[in-house]
Scaffold this motif. Structure first.
Motif, PDB file in Angstrom:
ATOM      1  N   ILE A 184      43.190  44.364  56.548  1.00 16.07           N
ATOM      2  CA  ILE A 184      42.213  45.019  55.831  1.00 16.07           C
ATOM      3  C   ILE A 184      42.417  46.798  55.961  1.00 16.07           C
ATOM      4  O   ILE A 184      42.338  47.456  54.869  1.00 16.07           O
ATOM      5  CB  ILE A 184      40.851  44.734  55.875  1.00 16.07           C
ATOM      6  CG1 ILE A 184      39.872  45.372  54.960  1.00 16.07           C
ATOM      7  CG2 ILE A 184      40.402  44.841  57.360  1.00 16.07           C
ATOM      8  CD1 ILE A 184      40.225  45.145  53.537  1.00 16.07           C
ATOM      9  N   GLU A 185      42.627  47.297  57.155  1.00 13.12           N
ATOM     10  CA  GLU A 185      42.807  48.300  57.470  1.00 13.12           C
ATOM     11  C   GLU A 185      44.066  49.367  56.721  1.00 13.12           C
ATOM     12  O   GLU A 185      43.920  50.206  56.053  1.00 13.12           O
ATOM     13  CB  GLU A 185      42.674  48.980  58.725  1.00 13.12           C
ATOM     14  CG  GLU A 185      41.126  48.993  59.377  1.00 13.12           C
ATOM     15  CD  GLU A 185      40.938  47.641  59.803  1.00 13.12           C
ATOM     16  OE1 GLU A 185      41.473  46.604  59.815  1.00 13.12           O
ATOM     17  OE2 GLU A 185      39.945  47.643  60.590  1.00 13.12           O
TER      18      GLU A 185
ATOM     19  N   ARG B 100      36.547  46.634  35.329  1.00 12.81           N
ATOM     20  CA  ARG B 100      34.932  46.036  34.893  1.00 12.81           C
ATOM     21  C   ARG B 100      33.908  46.746  35.622  1.00 12.81           C
ATOM     22  O   ARG B 100      34.092  47.179  36.629  1.00 12.81           O
ATOM     23  CB  ARG B 100      34.941  44.668  34.689  1.00 12.81           C
ATOM     24  CG  ARG B 100      36.229  43.931  34.066  1.00 12.81           C
ATOM     25  CD  ARG B 100      36.315  42.485  34.076  1.00 12.81           C
ATOM     26  NE  ARG B 100      36.243  42.214  35.593  1.00 12.81           N
ATOM     27  CZ  ARG B 100      36.133  40.786  36.212  1.00 12.81           C
ATOM     28  NH1 ARG B 100      36.038  39.728  35.291  1.00 12.81           N
ATOM     29  NH2 ARG B 100      36.280  40.746  37.467  1.00 12.81           N
ATOM     30  N   VAL B 101      32.858  46.631  34.784  1.00  9.86           N
ATOM     31  CA  VAL B 101      31.367  47.211  35.303  1.00  9.86           C
ATOM     32  C   VAL B 101      31.160  46.110  36.377  1.00  9.86           C
ATOM     33  O   VAL B 101      30.639  46.549  37.723  1.00  9.86           O
ATOM     34  CB  VAL B 101      30.465  47.185  34.603  1.00  9.86           C
ATOM     35  CG1 VAL B 101      29.029  47.520  35.127  1.00  9.86           C
ATOM     36  CG2 VAL B 101      30.809  48.255  33.307  1.00  9.86           C
ATOM     37  N   GLU B 102      31.264  44.885  36.575  1.00  8.41           N
ATOM     38  CA  GLU B 102      31.102  44.098  37.462  1.00  8.41           C
ATOM     39  C   GLU B 102      31.787  44.248  38.900  1.00  8.41           C
ATOM     40  O   GLU B 102      31.348  44.080  39.905  1.00  8.41           O
ATOM     41  CB  GLU B 102      31.343  42.626  37.135  1.00  8.41           C
ATOM     42  CG  GLU B 102      30.361  41.943  35.730  1.00  8.41           C
ATOM     43  CD  GLU B 102      30.919  42.646  34.450  1.00  8.41           C
ATOM     44  OE1 GLU B 102      32.157  43.196  34.408  1.00  8.41           O
ATOM     45  OE2 GLU B 102      30.190  42.224  33.589  1.00  8.41           O
ATOM     46  N   ASP B 103      33.183  44.571  38.685  1.00 11.18           N
ATOM     47  CA  ASP B 103      33.838  44.805  39.716  1.00 11.18           C
ATOM     48  C   ASP B 103      33.450  46.159  40.599  1.00 11.18           C
ATOM     49  O   ASP B 103      33.469  46.306  41.789  1.00 11.18           O
ATOM     50  CB  ASP B 103      35.406  45.356  39.429  1.00 11.18           C
ATOM     51  CG  ASP B 103      36.164  44.166  38.401  1.00 11.18           C
ATOM     52  OD1 ASP B 103      35.783  42.983  38.868  1.00 11.18           O
ATOM     53  OD2 ASP B 103      36.935  44.461  37.752  1.00 11.18           O
ATOM     54  N   ILE B 104      33.086  47.281  39.724  1.00 11.57           N
ATOM     55  CA  ILE B 104      32.521  48.500  40.453  1.00 11.57           C
ATOM     56  C   ILE B 104      31.088  48.114  41.215  1.00 11.57           C
ATOM     57  O   ILE B 104      31.060  48.705  42.389  1.00 11.57           O
ATOM     58  CB  ILE B 104      32.195  49.597  39.580  1.00 11.57           C
ATOM     59  CG1 ILE B 104      33.748  50.126  38.891  1.00 11.57           C
ATOM     60  CG2 ILE B 104      31.803  50.832  40.244  1.00 11.57           C
ATOM     61  CD1 ILE B 104      33.639  51.401  38.114  1.00 11.57           C
ATOM     62  N   GLU B 105      30.403  47.235  40.632  1.00 11.82           N
ATOM     63  CA  GLU B 105      29.004  46.816  41.121  1.00 11.82           C
ATOM     64  C   GLU B 105      29.214  46.182  42.397  1.00 11.82           C
ATOM     65  O   GLU B 105      28.546  46.324  43.738  1.00 11.82           O
ATOM     66  CB  GLU B 105      28.162  45.927  40.233  1.00 11.82           C
ATOM     67  CG  GLU B 105      27.673  46.809  39.112  1.00 11.82           C
ATOM     68  CD  GLU B 105      26.882  45.920  38.110  1.00 11.82           C
ATOM     69  OE1 GLU B 105      27.075  44.686  38.318  1.00 11.82           O
ATOM     70  OE2 GLU B 105      26.175  46.338  37.146  1.00 11.82           O
ATOM     71  N   VAL B 106      30.324  45.305  42.772  1.00 10.68           N
ATOM     72  CA  VAL B 106      30.708  44.760  43.989  1.00 10.68           C
ATOM     73  C   VAL B 106      31.151  45.566  45.036  1.00 10.68           C
ATOM     74  O   VAL B 106      30.824  45.624  45.998  1.00 10.68           O
ATOM     75  CB  VAL B 106      31.716  43.631  43.453  1.00 10.68           C
ATOM     76  CG1 VAL B 106      32.268  43.115  44.909  1.00 10.68           C
ATOM     77  CG2 VAL B 106      31.194  42.538  42.602  1.00 10.68           C
TER      78      VAL B 106
ATOM     79  N   ILE C  43      36.589  40.625  50.491  1.00 10.39           N
ATOM     80  CA  ILE C  43      36.279  39.796  49.141  1.00 10.39           C
ATOM     81  C   ILE C  43      36.188  40.806  48.010  1.00 10.39           C
ATOM     82  O   ILE C  43      36.834  40.317  46.963  1.00 10.39           O
ATOM     83  CB  ILE C  43      35.106  39.324  49.824  1.00 10.39           C
ATOM     84  CG1 ILE C  43      35.085  38.207  50.798  1.00 10.39           C
ATOM     85  CG2 ILE C  43      34.316  38.564  48.491  1.00 10.39           C
ATOM     86  CD1 ILE C  43      33.878  37.703  51.504  1.00 10.39           C
ATOM     87  N   ALA C  44      35.534  41.930  48.297  1.00 16.95           N
ATOM     88  CA  ALA C  44      35.429  42.749  46.878  1.00 16.95           C
ATOM     89  C   ALA C  44      36.924  43.283  46.404  1.00 16.95           C
ATOM     90  O   ALA C  44      37.012  43.103  45.274  1.00 16.95           O
ATOM     91  CB  ALA C  44      34.702  43.967  47.112  1.00 16.95           C
TER      92      ALA C  44
ATOM     93  N   ALA D 226      33.668  47.348  61.139  1.00 16.50           N
ATOM     94  CA  ALA D 226      33.166  46.195  61.735  1.00 16.50           C
ATOM     95  C   ALA D 226      33.696  45.071  61.131  1.00 16.50           C
ATOM     96  O   ALA D 226      34.003  44.748  59.953  1.00 16.50           O
ATOM     97  CB  ALA D 226      31.611  46.434  61.597  1.00 16.50           C
ATOM     98  N   ALA D 227      33.198  43.650  61.641  1.00 15.59           N
ATOM     99  CA  ALA D 227      33.948  42.309  61.118  1.00 15.59           C
ATOM    100  C   ALA D 227      33.226  42.030  59.763  1.00 15.59           C
ATOM    101  O   ALA D 227      33.783  41.857  58.815  1.00 15.59           O
ATOM    102  CB  ALA D 227      33.509  41.379  62.233  1.00 15.59           C
ATOM    103  N   VAL D 228      31.906  42.123  59.726  1.00 15.26           N
ATOM    104  CA  VAL D 228      31.077  42.188  58.433  1.00 15.26           C
ATOM    105  C   VAL D 228      31.676  42.584  57.277  1.00 15.26           C
ATOM    106  O   VAL D 228      31.952  42.321  56.105  1.00 15.26           O
ATOM    107  CB  VAL D 228      29.897  41.927  58.751  1.00 15.26           C
ATOM    108  CG1 VAL D 228      28.910  41.719  57.622  1.00 15.26           C
ATOM    109  CG2 VAL D 228      29.231  40.846  59.669  1.00 15.26           C
ATOM    110  N   ARG D 229      31.788  44.048  57.794  1.00 16.66           N
ATOM    111  CA  ARG D 229      32.095  45.055  56.837  1.00 16.66           C
ATOM    112  C   ARG D 229      33.552  44.975  56.257  1.00 16.66           C
ATOM    113  O   ARG D 229      33.831  44.843  54.858  1.00 16.66           O
ATOM    114  CB  ARG D 229      31.816  46.596  57.399  1.00 16.66           C
ATOM    115  CG  ARG D 229      32.372  47.580  56.265  1.00 16.66           C
ATOM    116  CD  ARG D 229      31.684  49.026  56.787  1.00 16.66           C
ATOM    117  NE  ARG D 229      32.134  50.198  56.145  1.00 16.66           N
ATOM    118  CZ  ARG D 229      31.742  50.378  54.903  1.00 16.66           C
ATOM    119  NH1 ARG D 229      30.706  49.798  54.529  1.00 16.66           N
ATOM    120  NH2 ARG D 229      32.124  51.614  54.213  1.00 16.66           N
ATOM    121  N   ALA D 230      34.174  44.570  57.248  1.00 20.03           N
ATOM    122  CA  ALA D 230      35.658  44.490  56.891  1.00 20.03           C
ATOM    123  C   ALA D 230      35.893  43.090  55.756  1.00 20.03           C
ATOM    124  O   ALA D 230      36.591  42.964  54.989  1.00 20.03           O
ATOM    125  CB  ALA D 230      36.605  44.264  58.105  1.00 20.03           C
TER     126      ALA D 230
END
Length: 522
Positions: A237-238, A204-210, A177-178, A168-172
């Motif tokens: 993205i796909e 980093r932990v911050e990367d996994i949280e995102v 971004i992540a 989906a557009a928002v999910r993609a």
């Protein structure tokens, strides 16, 4: 008589005594031309329309005559017609302000030769403004015009309809971004999730949280992998997440990796909070100065309530909840806290008391409910890893292409005996894919085993410390005069912390208030 000039006398012989008829209303009998659509009447000057005669004697307005026969001041002037023939190519017109459709002044900037001005690029306009036929382009369609313009300018603006959109557009957008914030590539991320080598991730932990919650679902992964041989049909993205889609459980692996990276620091913080709670309760139990202070406060309160016989008729013990009423008691300008500061709590006493209760203020600011919830969250993380570990080890034992889909769409691991031979391998033979799979399975099993062992040990230690802190809190409350022992730890310790802080505030002016009271009484 003959000299009578009144209206009655003038009308003699023609209806004696009747007044003259009233004048007709203004404008009666005048016929104004109707306003036709698209035309405007040019009004004549007022002087040309007015007559010197009286209104009641004016002639009726003449009937409208043909336009050619009408005087110049009454002729109708239609609006100028739009000079651009044909419909607007983009569905709407640009509205000018005071345009000139006739000849242009020779000194105007628009009087320059048309050859000095570049021609309009109708193809580019069609590309920019959307649908509609470009002006002066004949029968060329907007799509052909846009395609020609793109080829000429070497733009890369593919139409979205030509690509397969799985996400989906928002999910993609969120996933793109992540992934853009990572310090490693998507291929390296997929390899890290496949091997679960927690010490060599570069994440980093911050990367996994995102990334949490944004990994491809099993259904999305299957849909993307259907087009793996024709990646050009997928969006960027796909195409980028194809390595992640090759993992049947990317989200589960990411959560296990997250627990592995944060469990030690999370455990240390929880142990620190429980230890502070335990230390504060132990300080309240062992502080001799606090005990002396509470016994003195009980004697003072009994004297205030019962006078000299307070020792026999008064209370024998007080709850810790009685400290706020004692601190708030005042009589005149002095308070009960002033008495304690003058007789017992000098500067040295308060300094040692604060050192004996060093952890009490910090523990009083914490929340035991939030602490228990954080410990339960830690236990849930350990339970999650324990539940997912067997499946991760089993899937690590599968070779590439051994993933089968059951009726519910979940991958099924073939038995290792069906894929891995049991016969001896020669020492000099090259390493096969089966050996790689076995090595990966053993590595994943070993790493998950170490992780589970550490989580179990930490979980048991947190449970033991929490139980000890709760038991000590109940005993300390009963020791200080509250038989129920049902106060929350932060509430119980808050009474003690606030009372000690109030003594420090009262000590600043207790001596001055004593001097004022002495002068007032004598």
């Amino acid at each position: 008589a003959s000299g009578d000039t009144s209206p009655r006398a003038k009308g003699k012989g023609k209806g004696k005594g009747k007044a003259p008829p009233p004048p007709p209303p203004k404008g009666r009998g005048r016929v104004r031309p109707s306003m036709s659509k698209g035309c405007e009447a040019i009004k004549a000057p007022r002087s040309a329309l007015e007559d010197s005669t009286r209104p009641e004697e004016a002639e009726p307005w003449p009937e409208p005559s043909p336009r050619s026969a009408a005087p110049p001041e009454l002729r109708w002037a239609p609006k100028p017609a739009f000079r651009g023939a044909g419909a607007a190519p983009f569905g709407k017109r640009l509205h000018w302000v005071m345009p000139q459709y006739g000849s242009v002044d020779a000194e105007s900037v628009f009087a320059a030769s048309p050859r000095t001005t570049p021609d309009v690029d109708a193809e580019l306009l069609a590309l920019l403004f959307g649908s509609g036929a470009g002006a002066g382009t004949g029968s060329s369609s907007p799509r052909s015009l846009a395609t020609a313009s793109l080829r000429r300018r070497r733009f890369a603006m593919p139409r979205s309809e030509a690509f397969v959109q799985v996400l989906a557009a928002v999910r993609a957008q969120n996933l793109a971004i992540a992934l853009s914030r990572l310090r490693i590539s998507v291929q390296e991320l997929a390899e890290f999730l496949r091997t679960l080598d927690f010490g060599r991730s570069g994440l980093r932990v911050e990367d996994i949280e995102v990334l949490l919650g944004k990994m491809p679902t099993p259904e999305e992964a299957r849909r993307v992998l259907r087009h793996a041989s024709e990646q050009e049909k997928l969006r960027d993205i796909e195409q980028k997440i194809i390595p992640l889609c090759s993992l049947p459980d990317a989200e589960v692996r990411l959560r296990v990796a997250y627990v592995a990276m944060i469990h030690q620091s999370q455990y240390d913080r929880l142990v620190e909070r429980v230890s502070c709670w335990q230390a504060a309760v132990a300080e309240v139990t062992s502080s001799k100065r606090l005990h002396e202070l509470l016994r003195t406060a009980l004697k003072v309160a009994n004297y205030i309530n019962h006078g000299a016989g307070g020792a026999d008729a008064g209370a024998k013990a007080i709850s810790i909840k009685s400290l706020p009423p004692f601190a708030a008691y005042t009589c005149g300008r002095a308070s009960a806290m002033d008495y304690l500061c003058i007789t017992l709590c000098d500067g040295e006493f308060l300094l040692h008391l604060a050192s004996e209760l060093a952890n009490v203020p910090k523990a009083a600011r914490d929340s035991s409910k939030a602490l228990r919830e954080d410990i339960l969250g830690f236990v849930w993380s350990a339970t999650f890893v324990q539940a997912q570990a067997p499946g991760l080890v089993a899937r690590a034992a599968m070779r590439s292409g051994d993933h089968e889909e059951a009726d519910d769409g979940e991958p099924i691991a073939r038995p290792r005996a069906a894929t891995c031979g049991h016969g001896p391998r020669r020492a000099n033979s090259p390493r096969s894919a089966v050996d790689d799979v076995e090595g990966l399975s053993s590595s994943v099993e070993e790493r998950l085993g170490r992780l589970l062992e550490g989580l179990r040990r930490e979980q048991q230690e947190l449970g033991r410390r929490l139980e000890a802190a709760e038991s000590a809190t109940v005993l300390t409350q009963r020791f200080l005069g509250d038989p129920s022992g049902l106060l929350a730890p932060e509430e119980f310790l808050g009474y003690v912390s606030d009372f000690v802080a109030g003594l420090g505030q009262a000590s600043l002016g207790a001596r001055e208030r004593l001097r004022v009271a002495s002068e007032r009484h004598g």
